[in-house]
Structures are given as C-alpha cells and as structure tokens.
Enzyme design. Structure first.
Site, PDB file in Angstrom:
ATOM      1  N   TYR A  41       0.810  -1.226   0.000  1.00 22.65           N
ATOM      2  CA  TYR A  41       0.000   0.000   0.000  1.00 22.65           C
ATOM      3  C   TYR A  41       0.844   1.278   0.000  1.00 22.65           C
ATOM      4  CZ  TYR A  41      -3.865  -3.086   1.276  1.00 22.65           C
ATOM      5  OH  TYR A  41      -4.809  -4.074   1.271  1.00 22.65           O
ATOM      6  N   ASN A  86     -13.154   7.139   5.568  1.00 18.57           N
ATOM      7  CA  ASN A  86     -13.231   6.049   6.549  1.00 18.57           C
ATOM      8  C   ASN A  86     -12.280   6.202   7.732  1.00 18.57           C
ATOM      9  OD1 ASN A  86     -15.326   4.736   5.276  1.00 18.57           O
ATOM     10  ND2 ASN A  86     -13.966   3.507   4.001  1.00 18.57           N
ATOM     11  N   ASN A  93      -9.693   2.123   8.040  1.00 19.50           N
ATOM     12  CA  ASN A  93     -11.000   2.227   8.694  1.00 19.50           C
ATOM     13  C   ASN A  93     -10.963   1.890  10.190  1.00 19.50           C
ATOM     14  OD1 ASN A  93     -10.572  -0.475   8.307  1.00 19.50           O
ATOM     15  ND2 ASN A  93     -12.524  -0.907   7.315  1.00 19.50           N
ATOM     16  N   PHE A 118      -5.486  -0.653   9.845  1.00 25.51           N
ATOM     17  CA  PHE A 118      -5.900  -0.261   8.504  1.00 25.51           C
ATOM     18  C   PHE A 118      -6.712   1.022   8.607  1.00 25.51           C
ATOM     19  CE2 PHE A 118      -4.261  -4.329   7.516  1.00 25.51           C
ATOM     20  CZ  PHE A 118      -3.759  -4.161   6.228  1.00 25.51           C
ATOM     21  N   HIS A 142      -4.276   6.305  -1.157  1.00 26.62           N
ATOM     22  CA  HIS A 142      -4.869   6.346   0.190  1.00 26.62           C
ATOM     23  C   HIS A 142      -3.813   6.663   1.256  1.00 26.62           C
ATOM     24  CE1 HIS A 142      -8.729   5.970   1.932  1.00 26.62           C
ATOM     25  NE2 HIS A 142      -8.781   4.678   2.182  1.00 26.62           N
TER      26      HIS A 142
END
Length: 193
Positions: A17, A116, A70, A68, A22
């Site tokens: 990631y 989120n 959220n 993560f 994000h």
C-alpha cells in the site's frame, strides 16, 4: 488558537500500500519526520509508528497508525488520550477524493466527509481537530473509488501531489506556532504548476 502538538498521517500499513493514493497522509508525516530529523519507531502500545521532536522550538509528536484506514481511531484515540492532547492541537493529514491531485487544503473542524479514517476517529474525540486534505482526484463513479484510492497514481499526478505536500510542509512551522489561520491562508492559496 492552540498550537499543533500532534501530527497524524492516515493510510494503510504494508509495502503493497506504500505508494497508493490512500497513503497520502503517511507520505506527509514521513517527509515531515525526515525534514526535522524525527525518528519514527514502531510502538505496539499505540498500534502505530510514533516520533517526538522539536519543530520551531515546540515539542511535537508524530503518529502513523498501523491499523488499517478504517480502524485509525484504534491508534489515534488512545494516543491522544494518553498524552492528553486536545483535539484542537491535533492535525490529521489524509487523502481527499473530492479534490484534484495538486490541490491541498487545511481545514479546522467539520464532519468526516465520508472518509473512513476520519469516520473511525470523530465519534471518540469529536470533530474539533485540524485536517490537511491532500487531493487525489475522483475516478468518476462510486464503484471505482476503492480501486482508485488503493491504486498508484500516474507519474504526473504523483508529482502534483508531491509538490502540494512539499508546499504544506513549509507551513508546519506556522501550525506548531499556533498561527493556524495564516497557515490556512497560505496552504489554501496554493496552485499547482
């Protein structure tokens, strides 16, 4: 206005990631740590990487959650409570779908705006913190949002985001000095080249 004493970058942990849109909040805090020689160390107690240093003569803490996105509140909330940092002294850097790459905005208060990471933080500390919103652009339809935020930006878009982050980094000294409105004016007036 109170000065910023905790700067948080939101994103997702793990190498797969690291370069995804994000993780724009992570990029901001990592570059800030580099700029001011602040070491980020894994801190299992707070589910994140934490650092502490001096910026412009002020004691500032940095946090990158390793939950993560959220579940960001599981890191930010206990950290802020443990160190008794009021929401007004917290800056949270995060990606923003509703702004194009190269656009960056500093905002105080407000709802989670469907983000989120913020959605997991607001119910626990309220919405009185500051946000550094880093534009990543919108893919055009709701169905494509997940793939967009978890995808890598093309080189030209990445350059726009990097430049915007670089601009905001130069205004951190105003934020830690409590000059939030000046920082806001200078960051929000930024125009990508």
């Amino acid at each position: 206005m109170s000065n910023i004493s905790l700067i948080v970058g939101l994103g997702n942990p793990g190498a797969e990631y690291a370069q995804t849109r994000h993780n724009a909040g992570f990029w901001f805090v990592e570059q800030l740590a580099d700029q001011y020689g602040i070491t980020l160390k894994k801190d299992p107690k707070f589910n994140g990487y934490t650092g502490r240093g001096t910026i412009q003569g002020h004691d500032v803490r940095l946090l990158i959650p390793t939950t993560f996105m959220n579940r960001s509140g599981q890191s930010v909330v206990p950290f802020a409570k443990f160190y008794q940092i009021a929401p007004e002294s917290i800056l949270i850097a995060h990606d923003e779908l509703d702004m194009n790459p190269g656009v960056i905005r500093l905002k105080s208060g407000g709802g989670h705006g469907g983000h989120n990471g913020l959605r997991d933080i607001v119910p626990h500390i309220g919405s009185n913190f500051h946000r550094l919103r880093i534009g990543i652009g919108h893919p055009g339809s709701k169905e494509r949002v997940s793939g967009h935020v978890l995808g890598k930006a093309p080189k030209d878009e990445q350059q726009l985001m990097d430049d915007a982050i670089h601009h905001a980094l130069s205004k951190v000294k105003l934020m830690v000095d409590g000059q939030i409105s000046q920082a806001m004016n200078q960051i929000n007036a930024y125009k990508p080249n």
